[in-house]
Design a protein around this motif. Structure first.
Motif, PDB file in Angstrom:
ATOM      1  N   GLU A  62       0.704  -1.280   0.108  1.00  0.00           N
ATOM      2  CA  GLU A  62       0.055  -0.045   0.027  1.00  0.00           C
ATOM      3  C   GLU A  62       1.055   1.237  -0.007  1.00  0.00           C
ATOM      4  N   ALA A  63       2.083   1.217   0.757  1.00  0.00           N
ATOM      5  CA  ALA A  63       2.807   2.537   0.812  1.00  0.00           C
ATOM      6  C   ALA A  63       3.409   2.670  -0.655  1.00  0.00           C
ATOM      7  N   PHE A  64       3.721   1.667  -1.283  1.00  0.00           N
ATOM      8  CA  PHE A  64       4.504   1.863  -2.730  1.00  0.00           C
ATOM      9  C   PHE A  64       3.300   2.315  -3.629  1.00  0.00           C
ATOM     10  N   LEU A  65       1.921   1.834  -3.731  1.00  0.00           N
ATOM     11  CA  LEU A  65       1.135   2.218  -4.620  1.00  0.00           C
ATOM     12  C   LEU A  65       0.545   3.609  -4.321  1.00  0.00           C
ATOM     13  N   GLN A  66       0.610   4.078  -2.749  1.00  0.00           N
ATOM     14  CA  GLN A  66       0.276   5.611  -2.631  1.00  0.00           C
ATOM     15  C   GLN A  66       1.141   6.485  -3.374  1.00  0.00           C
ATOM     16  N   GLU A  67       2.551   5.821  -3.053  1.00  0.00           N
ATOM     17  CA  GLU A  67       3.587   6.759  -3.401  1.00  0.00           C
ATOM     18  C   GLU A  67       3.835   7.066  -4.982  1.00  0.00           C
ATOM     19  N   VAL A  68       3.132   5.969  -5.871  1.00  0.00           N
ATOM     20  CA  VAL A  68       3.438   6.193  -7.064  1.00  0.00           C
ATOM     21  C   VAL A  68       1.958   6.280  -7.869  1.00  0.00           C
ATOM     22  N   SER A  69       1.056   6.639  -7.174  1.00  0.00           N
ATOM     23  CA  SER A  69      -0.147   6.798  -7.685  1.00  0.00           C
ATOM     24  C   SER A  69      -0.597   7.683  -8.889  1.00  0.00           C
ATOM     25  N   ARG A  70       0.613   8.308  -9.138  1.00  0.00           N
ATOM     26  CA  ARG A  70       0.478   9.210 -10.489  1.00  0.00           C
ATOM     27  C   ARG A  70       0.938   8.550 -11.609  1.00  0.00           C
ATOM     28  N   ALA A  71       1.809   7.555 -11.465  1.00  0.00           N
ATOM     29  CA  ALA A  71       2.519   6.808 -12.491  1.00  0.00           C
ATOM     30  C   ALA A  71       1.542   5.976 -13.222  1.00  0.00           C
ATOM     31  N   ALA A  72       2.199   5.297 -14.163  1.00  0.00           N
ATOM     32  CA  ALA A  72       1.446   4.061 -14.720  1.00  0.00           C
ATOM     33  C   ALA A  72       2.449   2.807 -14.420  1.00  0.00           C
TER      34      ALA A  72
END
Length: 283
Positions: A197-207
């Motif tokens: 979850e921490a990773f997904l939150q951090e990169v949520s603007r990426a594809a």
């Protein structure tokens, strides 16, 4: 290859893909001299790839990476060389990268192996720069060597393991804009640990394109849990390996059917899927 790097590569392969797959990969390198199995598909694909490699002088002849010079020897995926040269290796991923490249110009490759994607996307002009994370020192050395060979070493940045907090290092040091970035993750089952979850939150603007090794999931519901978590931050879709059309390759027209079609195999243990995550529209 010197003995010490060879042993190190074997240890890495056993750790990441298991003994059985390591034996198959080893056969691809040494052939029937030590493993006399004339029907071994991996050996056959390797040898056919070498024929094409000689013909094309190690240079990709078709597809988005046309013009990319491959290493003389592959540290990883040697038996896939034929399909790489013909431009249809993981064609579904290549096609997706072409689409994402229309409005994104930074590529982050986690599990970069010998840099086929990380170098290919820059050498082809799809992306302006790439960041490679590769656990193996042999893989890192292969990426560095071939990035120089393709004259893109200044735009291909090489790192080791993508451990906790790895993103802050590149976003701060290189001023990477995640809204302008595409990730490719191929980490042999470690996606179930890295993509938290921490990773997904951090990169949520990426594809993101994530190769799913569901047999390595920590539980039977591991893939569903990963998808449910991703859906909190992204639109979720799937890529699945599809058909290959070999009729347009003049170089293969005089090949026997069996030789042509075996080039399409990637020796997967089951039908492969990639999870594709795109940022949610801001409401």
């Amino acid at each position: 290859m010197p003995l010490s790097p060879l042993l190190s590569s074997l240890r890495y392969s056993i750790k990441t893909t298991g003994i059985r797959n390591t034996i198959q990969i080893s056969r691809a390198y040494v052939g029937n001299a030590l493993f006399p199995q004339p029907s071994d598909e991996t050996v056959r694909r390797y040898r056919l790839g070498q024929v094409l490699s000689d013909h094309f002088e190690n240079t990709v002849a078709y597809g988005p990476f046309k013009g990319l010079v491959l290493s003389d020897t592959s540290w990883w995926g040697a038996a896939d060389r034929g399909s790489m040269l013909l431009g249809f290796y993981e064609k579904e991923v290549l096609n997706s990268l072409e689409v994402f490249a229309k409005d994104r110009d930074t590529f982050i490759d986690i599990g970069a192996a010998d840099g086929y994607y990380a170098i290919g996307v820059v050498a082809s002009g799809l992306f302006s720069e790439s960041f490679c994370f590769e656990l193996s020192e042999e893989g890192q050395a292969a990426i560095e060597k071939n990035a120089k060979r393709n004259s893109v070493a200044d735009r291909v940045h090489i790192f080791g393991e993508a451990n906790e907090g790895f993103m802050s290092g590149i976003t701060e040091k290189f001023a990477v804009n995640l809204g302008n970035t595409v990730f490719l993750l191929d980490i042999e089952g470690a996606e179930f640990h890295v993509v938290n979850e921490a990773f997904l939150q951090e990169v949520s603007r990426a594809a993101l394109i994530i190769e799913i090794h569901d047999w390595e999931a920590p539980s039977q519901s591991g893939v569903d849990e990963l998808v449910n978590l991703a859906q909190k931050y992204f639109e979720v879709s799937w890529l699945t390996m599809g058909a290959r059309d070999l009729s347009g390759f003049m170089e293969l027209q005089d090949w026997p059917d069996d030789d042509r079609w075996i080039l399409c195999s990637e020796s997967r243990k089951k039908l492969m899927r990639w999870l594709v995550l795109t940022p949610r529209e801001k409401g």
